[in-house]
Design a protein around this motif. Structure first.
Motif, short mmCIF file in Angstrom:
data_model
loop_
_atom_site.label_atom_id
_atom_site.label_comp_id
_atom_site.label_asym_id
_atom_site.label_seq_id
_atom_site.Cartn_x
_atom_site.Cartn_y
_atom_site.Cartn_z
N MET B 1 51.43 44.12 36.64
CA MET B 1 50.45 43.03 36.45
C MET B 1 49.33 43.51 35.52
O MET B 1 48.78 44.60 35.71
N ALA B 2 49.00 42.74 34.51
CA ALA B 2 48.01 43.16 33.53
C ALA B 2 46.60 43.17 34.11
O ALA B 2 45.81 44.06 33.86
N ALA B 3 46.28 42.13 34.90
CA ALA B 3 44.93 42.05 35.48
C ALA B 3 45.06 41.71 36.96
O ALA B 3 45.78 40.79 37.31
N ALA B 4 44.37 42.46 37.79
CA ALA B 4 44.49 42.26 39.24
C ALA B 4 43.13 41.99 39.87
O ALA B 4 42.27 42.88 39.90
N PRO B 5 42.93 40.76 40.38
CA PRO B 5 41.69 40.48 41.10
C PRO B 5 41.68 41.23 42.42
O PRO B 5 42.73 41.43 43.03
N LEU B 6 40.53 41.67 42.88
CA LEU B 6 40.46 42.45 44.12
C LEU B 6 39.06 42.37 44.71
O LEU B 6 38.10 41.98 44.04
N VAL B 18 37.85 42.37 38.90
CA VAL B 18 39.18 42.24 38.29
C VAL B 18 39.46 43.55 37.56
O VAL B 18 38.67 43.98 36.71
N TYR B 19 40.58 44.18 37.96
CA TYR B 19 40.98 45.44 37.33
C TYR B 19 42.04 45.16 36.28
O TYR B 19 43.08 44.56 36.58
N HIS B 20 41.76 45.59 35.07
CA HIS B 20 42.72 45.43 33.97
C HIS B 20 43.45 46.76 33.77
O HIS B 20 42.83 47.75 33.40
#
Lengths: 279, 272
Positions: B1-6, B18-20
């Motif tokens: 996944m390119a960008a992961a909200p957390l 959001v981790y890219h």
């Protein structure tokens, strides 16, 4: 705070936050909140978050999410236009909200273009039982125009500002310029078309709260102005109109935000009461 | 996944981010932390930071963008926002970025008040940075509060069709009486803390490179540059003559300051 990140739709492409009350109660409403214009899902001035958390305290769950191509949700490729895609997205959000809060009636709350997307989605999805429309479409009417003229005549300061703005080649016409600018990106449907759609929704049992701000004060500054625009339609008692002509389009002042949250909470309690009454 | 909200951070201070993920991980490229500006400006900066993060991820940088406590999708009310809290959140975000990326070298990018937060957080936590970008950063808090107050009055007068004097009477005639600005609460604690910001006096963290990015005519004060020079190996000034990123026209539009984004991506990518 009870909030969790969710992904919506078959491919999970839409991103949102599910906000749930501590105690699950029967009845009441669950709220759908999404983008206004290109602002991401938190809304102008973080209003969607403020509304979600205020309604959470009243026992109402909510889902705030980004439509395709906005906020964290990627754009969809394929020949579907933005409006049609928004309707599809909102139905996908209703799927999730209904499964998480099956005992509650789904109410969509949208501002400006978000109001337009909400009402179109309700026409397409009968699971949406309530609509809160903030500054939806407005139309000129004689009653409001005459009153606006009188108000200006009684206010020399407003005339002075109008003269000053004319000299700087910007007309001050009670928000009409802003409405015109917005309409370039937000085409206004014919009055009869919007009226017929509202009639169809209310006949189908949908409850509607409409809030108009000073953004359209030259057209609607009292609830009666709204109803005078649609003389041929009897909406019964299913549409409530609140006018806040002293407030700007995005509820910038904190007092305006509190007033809006109060109206939303009162309206939800009146039309979508919790089983056994609110605590 | 390119960008992961957390979510991350302390349990009573949960933060949204959001981790890219780096698309082509490179040991040459540092991890990047993005610092939002305050209040309404953070909403105007949202798309800019998202696109910047995507561009940086493409050249191999893992990136974390996040909302301070009381802002965005993070926990907390707007009235809870304090400068000290923002600095504390920055430390949590740095820990999260470090844990997720396993990087040892970092670049921080602070926009508006986020610039002052980044400078303070790096100084307090003795974080050694490859790059510190101060993008239209608040270097003098008193001046910033004056600008915020003026922007709030002008926005309300224009959008409510009310005389500026009447709006000023209601809002408060001076920055230190301002309880809100452009839709967000400004607590007395926040106002007091921000009013005390003066980067020419409080000093800079240790950073290899400090970049002052100022739009238009807002050149950084020479005293601030001199202070930065005493702490950094090199100081760079980037002038951008495009429209201000935080103007009213930029609200609800797709305006993106491309030249500024190009400058950052190029500086981090080439490590200059």
């Amino acid at each position: 705070m009870s909030e969790r990140l969710v992904q919506i739709g078959e491919s999970g492409a839409l991103h949102g936050v599910l906000c749930t009350p501590s105690a699950n109660r029967a009845g009441g409403a669950s709220l759908l909140l999404f983008n206004a214009g290109v602002v991401h899902r938190i809304g102008a001035h973080r209003l969607n978050v403020k509304i979600a958390r205020a309604m959470q305290k009243e026992g109402a769950p909510s889902l705030r999410f980004d439509l395709s191509g906005l906020g964290e949700s990627p754009a969809k490729s394929g020949g579907v236009g933005h409006q049609e895609q928004a309707t599809i997205d909102i139905s996908a959000a209703v799927d999730l909200l209904s499964s998480e809060a099956e005992a509650q009636a789904v109410v969509s709350l949208g501002m400006c273009s978000g109001a337009d997307n909400g009402y179109r989605a309700a026409l397409n999805d009968e699971r949406i039982k309530g609509l809160i429309l903030l500054d939806p479409y407005a139309y000129p009417n004689r009653m409001a125009a005459a009153e606006d003229m009188l108000a200006r005549a009684a206010s020399p300061e407003r005339w002075m500002r109008k003269a000053a703005s004319l000299m700087s080649a910007k007309s001050d016409n009670g928000g009409a310029d802003a409405v015109e600018d917005l309409d370039q990106a937000r085409p206004l449907p014919p009055r009869t078309s919007f009226g017929a759609d509202l009639k169809r929704l209310t006949d189908g049992g949908v409850r509607i709260l409409i809030v108009y701000t000073g953004f359209v004060r030259s057209m609607i500054s009292r609830p009666s102005h709204f109803f005078s625009i649609f003389p041929e339609y009897d909406f019964g008692s299913r549409i409530d109109v609140v006018t806040m002509p002293e407030i700007d389009h995005t509820y910038t002042e904190l007092s305006a935000q509190s007033a809006l949250i109060g109206h939303v909470g009162d309206w939800l309690k009146r039309h979508f009461p919790l089983a056994g009454g609110a605590e | 996944m390119a960008a992961a909200p957390l979510y991350f951070g302390e349990s009573n201070r949960r933060l949204y981010g959001v981790y890219h993920h780096a698309e082509a991980p490179s040991s040459r490229v540092p991890g990047v932390l993005l610092f939002n500006p305050f209040g309404e400006e953070a909403i105007r900066a949202y798309r800019i930071f998202k696109l910047l993060a995507e561009r940086l991820a493409r050249i191999g940088a893992p990136v974390l963008r996040f909302d301070y406590f009381g802002a965005g999708d993070s926990a907390g009310d707007c009235a809870d926002v304090t400068f000290g809290g923002m600095v504390r959140d920055a430390a949590s975000a740095q820990e999260e970025l470090q844990a997720m990326s396993a990087k040892r070298r970092f670049a921080w990018i602070g926009l508006g008040l986020g610039g002052a937060v980044a400078a303070a957080a790096a100084r307090e936590n003795d974080v050694r940075l490859e790059h510190l970008f101060l993008w239209d950063a608040v270097v003098n808090g008193t001046q910033y509060l004056r600008e915020l107050h003026a922007a709030h009055l002008a926005f309300l007068a224009r959008n409510l069709d009310q005389p500026a004097g009447a709006v000023a009477k209601r809002v408060g005639p001076a920055p230190d009486t301002m309880a809100e600005a452009l839709g967000f609460a400004v607590s007395q604690a926040l106002s007091r803390e921000v009013g005390a910001i003066d980067l020419s006096k409080t000093g800079f963290p240790r950073a290899a490179r400090v970049h002052f990015m100022r739009p238009g005519a807002h050149a950084p004060e020479s005293s601030v540059v001199a202070t930065a020079e005493s702490a950094a190996k090199s100081v760079h000034v980037f002038e951008d003559d495009s429209d201000p990123w935080n103007s009213d026209d930029a609200l609800n539009s797709y305006f993106i300051p491309t030249a500024a984004i190009d400058y950052i991506v190029d500086a981090i990518g080439s490590n200059r």
